[in-house]
Design a protein around this motif. Sequence first.
Motif, PDB file in Angstrom:
ATOM      1  N   TYR A  73       4.037  38.334  73.595  1.00 22.26           N
ATOM      2  CA  TYR A  73       3.076  37.492  73.491  1.00 22.26           C
ATOM      3  C   TYR A  73       3.788  36.120  72.887  1.00 22.26           C
ATOM      4  N   SER A  74       3.654  34.834  73.127  1.00 12.98           N
ATOM      5  CA  SER A  74       4.377  33.720  72.659  1.00 12.98           C
ATOM      6  C   SER A  74       3.425  32.615  72.683  1.00 12.98           C
ATOM      7  N   GLN A  75       3.638  31.704  71.594  1.00  7.59           N
ATOM      8  CA  GLN A  75       3.003  30.403  71.286  1.00  7.59           C
ATOM      9  C   GLN A  75       3.828  29.191  71.598  1.00  7.59           C
ATOM     10  N   SER A  76       4.863  29.084  70.752  1.00  7.27           N
ATOM     11  CA  SER A  76       5.459  28.040  70.855  1.00  7.27           C
ATOM     12  C   SER A  76       6.587  28.012  72.026  1.00  7.27           C
ATOM     13  N   GLY A  77       6.881  29.285  72.569  1.00  4.49           N
ATOM     14  CA  GLY A  77       7.792  29.386  73.825  1.00  4.49           C
ATOM     15  C   GLY A  77       9.060  30.045  73.326  1.00  4.49           C
ATOM     16  N   ASP A  78       9.228  30.422  72.025  1.00  6.07           N
ATOM     17  CA  ASP A  78      10.366  30.861  71.660  1.00  6.07           C
ATOM     18  C   ASP A  78      10.498  32.341  71.976  1.00  6.07           C
ATOM     19  N   VAL A  79       9.405  33.091  71.855  1.00  4.02           N
ATOM     20  CA  VAL A  79       9.230  34.465  72.241  1.00  4.02           C
ATOM     21  C   VAL A  79       9.766  34.575  73.722  1.00  4.02           C
ATOM     22  N   THR A 133       8.866  25.112  59.870  1.00  2.00           N
ATOM     23  CA  THR A 133       7.974  26.106  60.441  1.00  2.00           C
ATOM     24  C   THR A 133       6.530  25.368  60.492  1.00  2.00           C
ATOM     25  N   PRO A 134       5.871  25.213  59.157  1.00  5.56           N
ATOM     26  CA  PRO A 134       4.584  24.822  59.263  1.00  5.56           C
ATOM     27  C   PRO A 134       4.478  23.455  60.401  1.00  5.56           C
ATOM     28  N   ARG A 135       5.356  22.549  59.985  1.00  4.27           N
ATOM     29  CA  ARG A 135       5.402  21.381  60.859  1.00  4.27           C
ATOM     30  C   ARG A 135       5.468  21.651  62.609  1.00  4.27           C
ATOM     31  N   LEU A 136       6.141  22.631  62.909  1.00  4.49           N
ATOM     32  CA  LEU A 136       6.095  23.197  64.214  1.00  4.49           C
ATOM     33  C   LEU A 136       4.762  23.698  64.427  1.00  4.49           C
ATOM     34  N   LEU A 137       4.157  24.661  63.656  1.00  2.86           N
ATOM     35  CA  LEU A 137       2.982  25.136  64.018  1.00  2.86           C
ATOM     36  C   LEU A 137       1.941  24.270  63.902  1.00  2.86           C
ATOM     37  N   LEU A 138       1.761  23.281  63.333  1.00  3.20           N
ATOM     38  CA  LEU A 138       0.779  22.285  63.255  1.00  3.20           C
ATOM     39  C   LEU A 138       0.900  21.210  64.108  1.00  3.20           C
ATOM     40  N   THR A 139       2.105  20.752  64.523  1.00  4.12           N
ATOM     41  CA  THR A 139       2.331  19.510  65.520  1.00  4.12           C
ATOM     42  C   THR A 139       2.770  19.660  66.743  1.00  4.12           C
ATOM     43  N   GLY A 140       3.636  21.010  66.971  1.00  2.54           N
ATOM     44  CA  GLY A 140       4.329  21.380  67.983  1.00  2.54           C
ATOM     45  C   GLY A 140       5.710  20.749  68.046  1.00  2.54           C
ATOM     46  N   LYS A 141       6.323  19.879  67.023  1.00  2.00           N
ATOM     47  CA  LYS A 141       7.350  19.134  67.004  1.00  2.00           C
ATOM     48  C   LYS A 141       8.521  20.332  66.605  1.00  2.00           C
ATOM     49  N   LYS A 142       9.557  20.151  67.198  1.00  2.00           N
ATOM     50  CA  LYS A 142      10.736  21.093  66.691  1.00  2.00           C
ATOM     51  C   LYS A 142      11.973  20.407  66.488  1.00  2.00           C
TER      52      LYS A 142
END
Length: 305
Positions: A9-15, A161-170
């Motif tokens: 299962y993946s959300q950001s695509g990293d998995v 990490t919170p920035r990634l989770l809440l905005t999608g910015k890496k």
Amino acid sequence: MKRVLVVYYSQSGDVTRAVESFTKFLQTAEIELTWECIKPKDNYPFPWSLYKFFDVFPECVNGEPPEIYPPKFGNDEKFDLIILAYQVWFLAPSLPIQGFLKSKYAKVLENTKVITLVVCRNMWHSASETMKKMIAEVGGIHIDNVVLTHQGPPLATFITTPRLLLTGKKNRFLGVLPAAGVRDEDIYALSRFGKQIANNLAALSDSSRQPMLQGLGAVEVNQRYVIPEFIGRLVYRPWAKIARFFGKQGSWSRIPIVCIFAVQLIFAIPIVLIVSTVVQLLFAPLIHKKIASYVELLKSPSGVD
């Protein structure tokens, strides 16, 4: 021919990227590779909304996963190896993966060798031990564990990490903090594990429970996270029970409790890191053996070197 099932299962695509790299050398004529992306009936959007992110906390900690849609593989299908890749949410396996392991579909793990691949920030210890127990409960044979963590020091990932989770910015933040998520080099390096498996396919058929990935640096345990995670578990459990008492996920009645928890967590994390450092310095002789024993447990079954 060997049959290998990849459940993830993946959300950001990293998995997804991680497990694709892991299986690079398994895509051969000698291996039938089956992919299964877990699809929960509850919607977990990415990027998260702030409240939705914290609203899954009680169910994560309490082990109340969502229902999942039926997978493509049949209930009676057998595989020689299952690769189970997952994220960590609030020191626990993500809810969709918990949903799979607590569903009737987890029967596919019974008497089958399982390799876990965890992709997370840096506190994976509790989730890993929970996964070991859940796999054992459904009769799976856990032979290896691979850990991939986000780049950057803990105080940096506390922001990125919170920035990634809440905005999608890496991307790099403010030109100072590292990019969020895992490094591309670390993802590419996962292919060494699939290569090891591909070169030892016969081991999938034997009755031993020996690891296949020893000596490849499958897991690295950072001892300074042991006490913070322990404190986190102690703090999380009562909060999770209180929030759940006020209602189910998505209910308006628990909004105040979830919001209070979120606010205190923001201030609690740096305090916990400082307190745990002091505890380790002051009580090192008393807790050294217990921590060392726990670290050895975390390293199993794959080891570090």
